[in-house]
Design an enzyme around this catalytic site. Structure first.
Site, PDB file in Angstrom:
ATOM      1  N   ASN A  82      28.356  32.912  53.692  1.00 41.77           N
ATOM      2  CA  ASN A  82      27.766  33.329  55.004  1.00 41.77           C
ATOM      3  C   ASN A  82      27.581  32.171  56.020  1.00 41.77           C
ATOM      4  OD1 ASN A  82      27.494  34.928  58.176  1.00 41.77           O
ATOM      5  ND2 ASN A  82      27.258  36.755  57.158  1.00 41.77           N
ATOM      6  N   ARG A  83      27.189  32.390  57.393  1.00 44.51           N
ATOM      7  CA  ARG A  83      26.895  31.338  58.139  1.00 44.51           C
ATOM      8  C   ARG A  83      25.841  30.018  58.083  1.00 44.51           C
ATOM      9  NH1 ARG A  83      29.996  34.316  60.040  1.00 44.51           N
ATOM     10  NH2 ARG A  83      32.334  34.238  60.946  1.00 44.51           N
ATOM     11  N   HIS A 108      30.823  29.771  54.824  1.00 43.26           N
ATOM     12  CA  HIS A 108      31.627  30.321  53.376  1.00 43.26           C
ATOM     13  C   HIS A 108      31.321  28.347  51.953  1.00 43.26           C
ATOM     14  CE1 HIS A 108      31.272  33.773  54.363  1.00 43.26           C
ATOM     15  NE2 HIS A 108      33.519  33.714  54.568  1.00 43.26           N
ATOM     16  N   HIS A 177      34.177  37.750  48.088  1.00 46.44           N
ATOM     17  CA  HIS A 177      34.864  37.824  50.003  1.00 46.44           C
ATOM     18  C   HIS A 177      36.365  39.206  49.754  1.00 46.44           C
ATOM     19  CE1 HIS A 177      35.620  37.857  53.643  1.00 46.44           C
ATOM     20  NE2 HIS A 177      34.970  36.352  53.394  1.00 46.44           N
ATOM     21  N   SER A 178      36.224  40.784  48.559  1.00 44.20           N
ATOM     22  CA  SER A 178      37.957  40.919  48.252  1.00 44.20           C
ATOM     23  C   SER A 178      37.572  42.248  49.741  1.00 44.20           C
ATOM     24  CB  SER A 178      37.471  42.471  47.424  1.00 44.20           C
ATOM     25  OG  SER A 178      37.499  41.144  45.833  1.00 44.20           O
ATOM     26  N   TYR A 179      39.002  41.978  50.238  1.00 42.46           N
ATOM     27  CA  TYR A 179      39.452  42.266  51.342  1.00 42.46           C
ATOM     28  C   TYR A 179      40.306  43.799  50.965  1.00 42.46           C
ATOM     29  CZ  TYR A 179      39.407  38.489  54.750  1.00 42.46           C
ATOM     30  OH  TYR A 179      38.853  37.712  55.702  1.00 42.46           O
ATOM     31  N   ASP A 244      31.723  42.769  61.500  1.00 41.44           N
ATOM     32  CA  ASP A 244      31.499  41.654  61.474  1.00 41.44           C
ATOM     33  C   ASP A 244      29.738  41.137  61.549  1.00 41.44           C
ATOM     34  OD1 ASP A 244      31.273  38.809  59.839  1.00 41.44           O
ATOM     35  OD2 ASP A 244      33.019  38.059  61.654  1.00 41.44           O
ATOM     36  N   GLN A 283      27.671  42.331  54.878  1.00 41.83           N
ATOM     37  CA  GLN A 283      28.081  41.692  55.775  1.00 41.83           C
ATOM     38  C   GLN A 283      29.607  42.406  54.981  1.00 41.83           C
ATOM     39  OE1 GLN A 283      27.370  39.078  58.225  1.00 41.83           O
ATOM     40  NE2 GLN A 283      29.288  39.152  59.297  1.00 41.83           N
ATOM     41  N   GLU A 311      30.355  42.352  51.733  1.00 41.77           N
ATOM     42  CA  GLU A 311      30.173  41.705  50.878  1.00 41.77           C
ATOM     43  C   GLU A 311      29.348  41.003  51.526  1.00 41.77           C
ATOM     44  OE1 GLU A 311      31.345  38.387  53.893  1.00 41.77           O
ATOM     45  OE2 GLU A 311      32.910  39.172  54.553  1.00 41.77           O
TER      46      GLU A 311
HETATM   47  C1  GLA Z   1      33.156  36.837  56.517  1.00 42.31           C
HETATM   48  C2  GLA Z   1      32.274  36.510  58.176  1.00 42.31           C
HETATM   49  C3  GLA Z   1      33.496  37.029  59.387  1.00 42.31           C
HETATM   50  C4  GLA Z   1      35.215  35.516  58.996  1.00 42.31           C
HETATM   51  C5  GLA Z   1      35.494  35.771  57.078  1.00 42.31           C
HETATM   52  C6  GLA Z   1      36.397  34.650  56.816  1.00 42.31           C
HETATM   53  O1  GLA Z   1      33.276  37.373  56.705  1.00 42.31           O
HETATM   54  O2  GLA Z   1      31.323  37.426  58.114  1.00 42.31           O
HETATM   55  O3  GLA Z   1      33.533  36.347  60.231  1.00 42.31           O
HETATM   56  O4  GLA Z   1      34.626  34.218  58.558  1.00 42.31           O
HETATM   57  O5  GLA Z   1      34.573  35.711  56.562  1.00 42.31           O
HETATM   58  O6  GLA Z   1      37.850  34.779  57.580  1.00 42.31           O
END
Ligand code: GLA
Length: 346
Positions: A82-83, A108, A177-179, A244, A283, A311
């Site tokens: 994250n940020r 990340h 970070h699985s989708y 997000d 997240q 996440e």
């Molecule tokens: C996380 C962030 C998103 C984005 C994704 C990767 O989920 O919170 O904003 O950066 O990763 O694309």
């Protein structure tokens, strides 16, 4: 019982050939594939209510594509997921500067985060442990950090256990970070998924996606997901491009619990994913930045809202926000978190 297997792939990176291990974990109902590159989960196959298997995570067919993996499909993200605002933090009066790779912020783990590392693997009961050493100064972070991620599969539960030790105080925040798309990866959207997140509060963000510092109650907001919510209509109501946001699972001062944090159900197939974690946040990200430009598995193009991520992690920018859960790992401490993903049908 879970069957664990390994094979070695030769992957071309610029002019060198890398040996990348692919591990497979198989129980009677779930099949999981993991790469030593990025500790990425490349595949999770589960049954629907009629017993049909489908791969429910986004990714690529070839291991080479994970060398770049711009959206972090399936990867372990670190040293700090994250940020971090302005890519900067202070420890013991010293200012540390990270690479800025997301607007004005660091995201990340940096340019070459843990998602790009080649991890060392060893078999464990019902799974595989992946280890990585991140040297002092790596991407601007202090201290030599030894980290391991252990994936185990028991019946229909995939567990992810994170461990780390450092020789200097450093921020840390590891996640996977699985989708997911429970209807099967490659399905165009997740609008028919029903989501429940057991969080009383969430973190509003500024226009660079950094939490404002407010811990806002979900009461009477579109972030109240405590009862099942159908995603399509809810996403339409949101003023932002989607979810997000960090949902707060735990408040500083309360005892740490292994919290059942989320349940997602796909009525069409009956597939259910339940997530529980020792982490203080999750997240919830509805793949707002996917835009159909990546070529995924089986030629799938992944448009916006074609998957969701849960996440489990510490709260974003916690290293700069003293009222958030502690983001620092000190040399005498052990970092340890566990997340369980349980797959079933309803
Ligand atoms: C996380 C962030 C998103 C984005 C994704 C990767 O989920 O919170 O904003 O950066 O990763 O694309």
């Amino acid at each position: 019982m879970c069957e664990v297997n390994k094979e070695v792939l030769s992957v071309k990176s610029e002019s060198v050939q890398l040996s990348v291990e692919r591990w497979t974990l198989r129980s009677h109902s779930v099949y999981v594939e993991i790469l030593s590159l990025g500790a990425v989960i490349t595949s999770i196959k589960t049954k629907d209510r009629n017993g049909h298997l489908a791969d429910i995570v986004l990714g690529f067919d070839d291991a080479e594509s994970y060398l770049t993996n711009p959206r972090y499909f399936g990867a372990v993200v670190g040293r700090v997921a994250n940020r971090i605002a302005k890519g900067q933090f202070v420890i013991g009066g010293k200012v540390y500067k990270l690479a800025i790779n997301n607007g004005p912020n660091a995201l990340h783990g940096g340019i070459r985060g843990f998602d790009k590392a080649l991890w060392t693997c060893e078999a464990v009961d019902n799974g595989v442990r992946l280890s990585h050493i991140s040297p002092d100064g790596d991407e601007g972070y202090p201290g030599n950090l030894k980290v391991s991620v252990t994936y185990t599969l028991e019946a229909n539960t995939l567990s992810v256990q994170y461990h780390a030790h450092t020789d200097q105080t450093t921020p840390i925040n590891l996640t996977n970070h699985s989708y997911f798309n429970l209807s099967g990866q490659g399905t165009l959207d997740i609008y028919d998924h029903e989501v429940t997140i057991s969080a009383e509060a969430y973190l509003p963000v500024d226009d660079t996606m950094i939490p404002t510092g407010e811990i806002r109650s979900v009461d009477n907001t579109l972030f109240d997901l405590r009862k099942p919510v159908l995603l399509g209509p809810r996403l339409k109501e949101l003023p932002s491009p989607g979810f997000d946001h960090n949902f707060c699972l735990w408040v500083p001062g309360a005892p740490k619990l292994h919290t059942k944090c989320a349940r997602v159900m796909h009525p069409g197939t009956g597939r259910v994913l339940e997530v529980s974690t020792t982490q203080p946040g999750v997240q919830f990200y509805t793949s707002n930045f996917l835009d159909g430009s990546l070529r995924g598995k089986g030629g799938a193009t992944y448009p916006k809202h074609s998957a969701f991520c849960l996440e489990t992690q510490n709260w974003p920018d916690a290293v700069n926000q003293p009222q958030f859960p502690d983001a620092l790992l000190r040399p005498e401490e052990e970092y340890m978190h566990t997340t369980h993903f349980t797959f079933s049908v309803a």
